[in-house]
Design a protein around this motif. Structure first.
Motif, PDB file in Angstrom:
ATOM      1  N   PRO A 104       0.830  -1.204   0.000  1.00  0.00           N
ATOM      2  CA  PRO A 104       0.000   0.000   0.000  1.00  0.00           C
ATOM      3  C   PRO A 104       0.863   1.253   0.000  1.00  0.00           C
ATOM      4  O   PRO A 104       1.854   1.332   0.737  1.00  0.00           O
ATOM      5  CB  PRO A 104      -0.793  -0.126   1.315  1.00  0.00           C
ATOM      6  N   GLU A 105       0.515   2.213  -0.839  1.00  0.00           N
ATOM      7  CA  GLU A 105       1.212   3.491  -0.868  1.00  0.00           C
ATOM      8  C   GLU A 105       0.348   4.500  -0.116  1.00  0.00           C
ATOM      9  O   GLU A 105      -0.705   4.905  -0.595  1.00  0.00           O
ATOM     10  CB  GLU A 105       1.452   3.926  -2.319  1.00  0.00           C
ATOM     11  N   LEU A 106       0.780   4.874   1.064  1.00  0.00           N
ATOM     12  CA  LEU A 106      -0.021   5.744   1.919  1.00  0.00           C
ATOM     13  C   LEU A 106       0.095   7.204   1.495  1.00  0.00           C
ATOM     14  O   LEU A 106       1.186   7.693   1.202  1.00  0.00           O
ATOM     15  CB  LEU A 106       0.420   5.615   3.375  1.00  0.00           C
ATOM     16  N   VAL A 107      -1.041   7.858   1.470  1.00  0.00           N
ATOM     17  CA  VAL A 107      -1.092   9.303   1.245  1.00  0.00           C
ATOM     18  C   VAL A 107      -1.687   9.893   2.514  1.00  0.00           C
ATOM     19  O   VAL A 107      -2.888   9.787   2.757  1.00  0.00           O
ATOM     20  CB  VAL A 107      -1.950   9.662   0.013  1.00  0.00           C
ATOM     21  N   LEU A 108      -0.836  10.452   3.349  1.00  0.00           N
ATOM     22  CA  LEU A 108      -1.277  10.987   4.626  1.00  0.00           C
ATOM     23  C   LEU A 108      -1.647  12.455   4.451  1.00  0.00           C
ATOM     24  O   LEU A 108      -0.784  13.324   4.331  1.00  0.00           O
ATOM     25  CB  LEU A 108      -0.169  10.828   5.666  1.00  0.00           C
ATOM     26  N   ALA A 109      -2.941  12.705   4.402  1.00  0.00           N
ATOM     27  CA  ALA A 109      -3.447  14.070   4.244  1.00  0.00           C
ATOM     28  C   ALA A 109      -3.566  14.682   5.626  1.00  0.00           C
ATOM     29  O   ALA A 109      -4.527  14.451   6.354  1.00  0.00           O
ATOM     30  CB  ALA A 109      -4.789  14.062   3.522  1.00  0.00           C
ATOM     31  N   GLY A 110      -2.557  15.447   5.984  1.00  0.00           N
ATOM     32  CA  GLY A 110      -2.433  15.979   7.327  1.00  0.00           C
ATOM     33  C   GLY A 110      -1.064  15.597   7.852  1.00  0.00           C
ATOM     34  O   GLY A 110      -0.585  14.495   7.588  1.00  0.00           O
ATOM     35  N   ALA A 111      -0.423  16.506   8.572  1.00  0.00           N
ATOM     36  CA  ALA A 111       0.944  16.255   9.034  1.00  0.00           C
ATOM     37  C   ALA A 111       1.073  16.406  10.540  1.00  0.00           C
ATOM     38  O   ALA A 111       2.150  16.689  11.053  1.00  0.00           O
ATOM     39  CB  ALA A 111       1.912  17.208   8.322  1.00  0.00           C
ATOM     40  N   GLY A 112      -0.030  16.192  11.252  1.00  0.00           N
ATOM     41  CA  GLY A 112      -0.027  16.344  12.701  1.00  0.00           C
ATOM     42  C   GLY A 112       0.465  15.112  13.434  1.00  0.00           C
ATOM     43  O   GLY A 112       1.176  14.257  12.883  1.00  0.00           O
ATOM     44  N   HIS A 113       0.061  14.990  14.705  1.00  0.00           N
ATOM     45  CA  HIS A 113       0.556  13.907  15.559  1.00  0.00           C
ATOM     46  C   HIS A 113       0.167  12.525  15.041  1.00  0.00           C
ATOM     47  O   HIS A 113       0.973  11.584  15.077  1.00  0.00           O
ATOM     48  CB  HIS A 113       0.019  14.086  16.979  1.00  0.00           C
ATOM     49  N   ARG A 135       0.372  23.327   5.721  1.00  0.00           N
ATOM     50  CA  ARG A 135       1.226  24.017   6.692  1.00  0.00           C
ATOM     51  C   ARG A 135       2.693  23.675   6.435  1.00  0.00           C
ATOM     52  O   ARG A 135       3.132  22.547   6.636  1.00  0.00           O
ATOM     53  CB  ARG A 135       0.844  23.609   8.114  1.00  0.00           C
ATOM     54  N   VAL A 136       3.442  24.683   6.032  1.00  0.00           N
ATOM     55  CA  VAL A 136       4.860  24.489   5.729  1.00  0.00           C
ATOM     56  C   VAL A 136       5.638  24.037   6.959  1.00  0.00           C
ATOM     57  O   VAL A 136       6.542  23.197   6.867  1.00  0.00           O
ATOM     58  CB  VAL A 136       5.477  25.797   5.166  1.00  0.00           C
ATOM     59  N   GLY A 137       5.276  24.531   8.127  1.00  0.00           N
ATOM     60  CA  GLY A 137       6.005  24.206   9.340  1.00  0.00           C
ATOM     61  C   GLY A 137       5.871  22.767   9.792  1.00  0.00           C
ATOM     62  O   GLY A 137       6.738  22.250  10.501  1.00  0.00           O
ATOM     63  N   TYR A 138       4.784  22.096   9.397  1.00  0.00           N
ATOM     64  CA  TYR A 138       4.562  20.718   9.788  1.00  0.00           C
ATOM     65  C   TYR A 138       5.058  19.732   8.730  1.00  0.00           C
ATOM     66  O   TYR A 138       5.568  18.662   9.052  1.00  0.00           O
ATOM     67  CB  TYR A 138       3.067  20.456  10.031  1.00  0.00           C
ATOM     68  N   CYS A 139       4.867  20.065   7.497  1.00  0.00           N
ATOM     69  CA  CYS A 139       5.180  19.152   6.388  1.00  0.00           C
ATOM     70  C   CYS A 139       6.644  19.359   5.972  1.00  0.00           C
ATOM     71  O   CYS A 139       6.935  20.048   4.989  1.00  0.00           O
ATOM     72  CB  CYS A 139       4.228  19.419   5.223  1.00  0.00           C
ATOM     73  N   ARG A 143      10.695  16.306   9.860  1.00  0.00           N
ATOM     74  CA  ARG A 143       9.621  15.612  10.577  1.00  0.00           C
ATOM     75  C   ARG A 143       9.308  14.260   9.933  1.00  0.00           C
ATOM     76  O   ARG A 143       9.009  13.281  10.624  1.00  0.00           O
ATOM     77  CB  ARG A 143       8.373  16.501  10.577  1.00  0.00           C
ATOM     78  N   PHE A 144       9.404  14.201   8.610  1.00  0.00           N
ATOM     79  CA  PHE A 144       9.098  12.960   7.874  1.00  0.00           C
ATOM     80  C   PHE A 144      10.269  12.613   6.948  1.00  0.00           C
ATOM     81  O   PHE A 144      10.166  12.741   5.725  1.00  0.00           O
ATOM     82  CB  PHE A 144       7.810  13.129   7.065  1.00  0.00           C
ATOM     83  N   PRO A 145      11.392  12.178   7.509  1.00  0.00           N
ATOM     84  CA  PRO A 145      12.601  11.956   6.703  1.00  0.00           C
ATOM     85  C   PRO A 145      12.487  10.846   5.672  1.00  0.00           C
ATOM     86  O   PRO A 145      13.227  10.840   4.686  1.00  0.00           O
ATOM     87  CB  PRO A 145      13.663  11.619   7.759  1.00  0.00           C
ATOM     88  N   ASN A 146      11.589   9.901   5.869  1.00  0.00           N
ATOM     89  CA  ASN A 146      11.469   8.773   4.950  1.00  0.00           C
ATOM     90  C   ASN A 146      10.300   8.896   3.979  1.00  0.00           C
ATOM     91  O   ASN A 146      10.022   7.959   3.220  1.00  0.00           O
ATOM     92  CB  ASN A 146      11.341   7.458   5.738  1.00  0.00           C
ATOM     93  N   ALA A 147       9.614  10.021   4.000  1.00  0.00           N
ATOM     94  CA  ALA A 147       8.506  10.224   3.061  1.00  0.00           C
ATOM     95  C   ALA A 147       9.029  10.260   1.630  1.00  0.00           C
ATOM     96  O   ALA A 147      10.095  10.829   1.367  1.00  0.00           O
ATOM     97  CB  ALA A 147       7.779  11.520   3.385  1.00  0.00           C
ATOM     98  N   THR A 148       8.299   9.646   0.713  1.00  0.00           N
ATOM     99  CA  THR A 148       8.715   9.670  -0.690  1.00  0.00           C
ATOM    100  C   THR A 148       8.557  11.047  -1.289  1.00  0.00           C
ATOM    101  O   THR A 148       9.263  11.405  -2.241  1.00  0.00           O
ATOM    102  CB  THR A 148       7.892   8.670  -1.517  1.00  0.00           C
ATOM    103  N   ASN A 149       7.634  11.824  -0.724  1.00  0.00           N
ATOM    104  CA  ASN A 149       7.423  13.186  -1.219  1.00  0.00           C
ATOM    105  C   ASN A 149       6.612  13.982  -0.212  1.00  0.00           C
ATOM    106  O   ASN A 149       5.892  13.403   0.617  1.00  0.00           O
ATOM    107  CB  ASN A 149       6.699  13.172  -2.565  1.00  0.00           C
ATOM    108  N   LEU A 150       6.747  15.287  -0.285  1.00  0.00           N
ATOM    109  CA  LEU A 150       5.964  16.201   0.536  1.00  0.00           C
ATOM    110  C   LEU A 150       5.218  17.153  -0.390  1.00  0.00           C
ATOM    111  O   LEU A 150       5.828  17.752  -1.282  1.00  0.00           O
ATOM    112  CB  LEU A 150       6.875  17.006   1.467  1.00  0.00           C
ATOM    113  N   PHE A 151       3.916  17.286  -0.185  1.00  0.00           N
ATOM    114  CA  PHE A 151       3.107  18.164  -1.016  1.00  0.00           C
ATOM    115  C   PHE A 151       2.462  19.221  -0.117  1.00  0.00           C
ATOM    116  O   PHE A 151       1.582  18.913   0.677  1.00  0.00           O
ATOM    117  CB  PHE A 151       2.041  17.363  -1.765  1.00  0.00           C
ATOM    118  N   VAL A 152       2.947  20.444  -0.249  1.00  0.00           N
ATOM    119  CA  VAL A 152       2.467  21.531   0.602  1.00  0.00           C
ATOM    120  C   VAL A 152       1.905  22.649  -0.265  1.00  0.00           C
ATOM    121  O   VAL A 152       2.537  23.084  -1.231  1.00  0.00           O
ATOM    122  CB  VAL A 152       3.612  22.104   1.460  1.00  0.00           C
ATOM    123  N   ASP A 153       0.696  23.076   0.094  1.00  0.00           N
ATOM    124  CA  ASP A 153       0.077  24.195  -0.611  1.00  0.00           C
ATOM    125  C   ASP A 153      -0.991  24.778   0.299  1.00  0.00           C
ATOM    126  O   ASP A 153      -1.655  24.036   1.036  1.00  0.00           O
ATOM    127  CB  ASP A 153      -0.551  23.726  -1.928  1.00  0.00           C
TER     128      ASP A 153
END
Length: 264
Positions: A104-113, A135-139, A143-153
């Motif tokens: 499964p390729e997870l898409v985590l919509a939200g970067a909180g706890h 939120r640029v400060g969370y994403c 915070r997520f060093p192993n994420a394949t990508n970060l999408f912030v807008d």
């Protein structure tokens, strides 16, 4: 590229395929050693000897991919033998068909706890995941060093669309707000799963709003909300485990979601 290098590459790319490998041969056979990659459409790379035996092995590999289970097959290459196939070699061939299924390729919509806790579980399971947030400060990479990508807008719907959702995507909505907009956007893609953190009362409110905007009841019935398996989870970590458990369960069922293009 060597065949096993291609296997490693496909596995890193999270593709679904089978590896057919001769594990035993007796007597006269086209080949005594051989490996072959088989894709879901029956195309191959490599060979286990060609001929009718290979044709049957390809068929068995495609069937194994459809059910997601590895197997061992055996053929008597003798048209005159009981249970033999129409070949004249006379030997016997055993082949192990190993199925590699995409994770499964997870898409985590939200970067909180909760997203952070989910990312740690994904790391341990070797599930690829990306983060979507407004939120640029969370994403962040920190915070997520192993994420394949970060999408912030600032427009989180735009950020989610940039994630290129597809049939491997398991969308988990854990946003601070804007759940309805994120869910409506997710339902426009042929994703494998979408779940949303929300109380039963909030789910009813969001669903009624989305129905008024053209989302069908059939689409909404595919949404997992309240999200997660019912294990009386209370802490953030427990809730994350219940969500991952639900995703594992759904991934084994392999039922594609139905989509309908909606006006944005």
């Amino acid at each position: 590229m060597l065949l096993m290098e291609k296997v490693a590459l496909l596995n890193r790319q999270n593709e679904t395929f089978a590896l057919a490998m001769i594990i035993e041969s007796k007597g006269s056979t086209p080949r005594h050693v051989g490996k072959m990659i088989v894709y879901r459409d029956g195309t191959i790379e490599g060979t286990v000897g060609g001929g009718l035996a290979e044709h049957y092995i390809i068929e068995e590999s495609v069937q194994a991919l459809q059910i997601g289970k590895s197997k061992i097959v055996e053929y008597k290459l003798n048209r005159h033998a009981k249970d033999g196939i129409q070949m004249s070699c006379g030997g016997t061939l055993r082949v192990f068909i190993e199925v590699y299924t995409s994770r499964p390729e997870l898409v985590l919509a939200g970067a909180g706890h909760l997203a952070y806790a989910l990312s740690k579980l994904a790391d341990s399971l070797e599930y690829p995941y990306c983060i979507v947030d407004d939120r640029v400060g969370y994403c962040t990479n920190e915070r997520f060093p192993n994420a394949t990508n970060l999408f912030v807008d600032e427009d989180i719907e735009k950020a989610l669309r940039a994630a290129n959702l597809n049939e491997k995507s398991y969308v988990v909505i854990v946003t601070k707000d804007g759940d309805d907009r994120v869910l409506k956007t997710a339902l426009q893609f042929p994703i494998a799963y979408v779940g949303m953190v929300a109380s039963k009362r909030k789910v009813i409110t969001i669903f009624e709003k989305l129905k008024s905007e053209g989302v069908t009841q059939e689409q909404l019935e595919q949404v997992y909300s309240p999200i997660g398996l019912e294990i009386s989870a209370e802490t953030t970590q427990e809730i994350a485990i219940s969500i991952i458990g639900e995703i594992i369960k759904v991934s084994k069922e392999k039922k594609p979601m139905k989509v309908k293009q909606l006006s944005r």
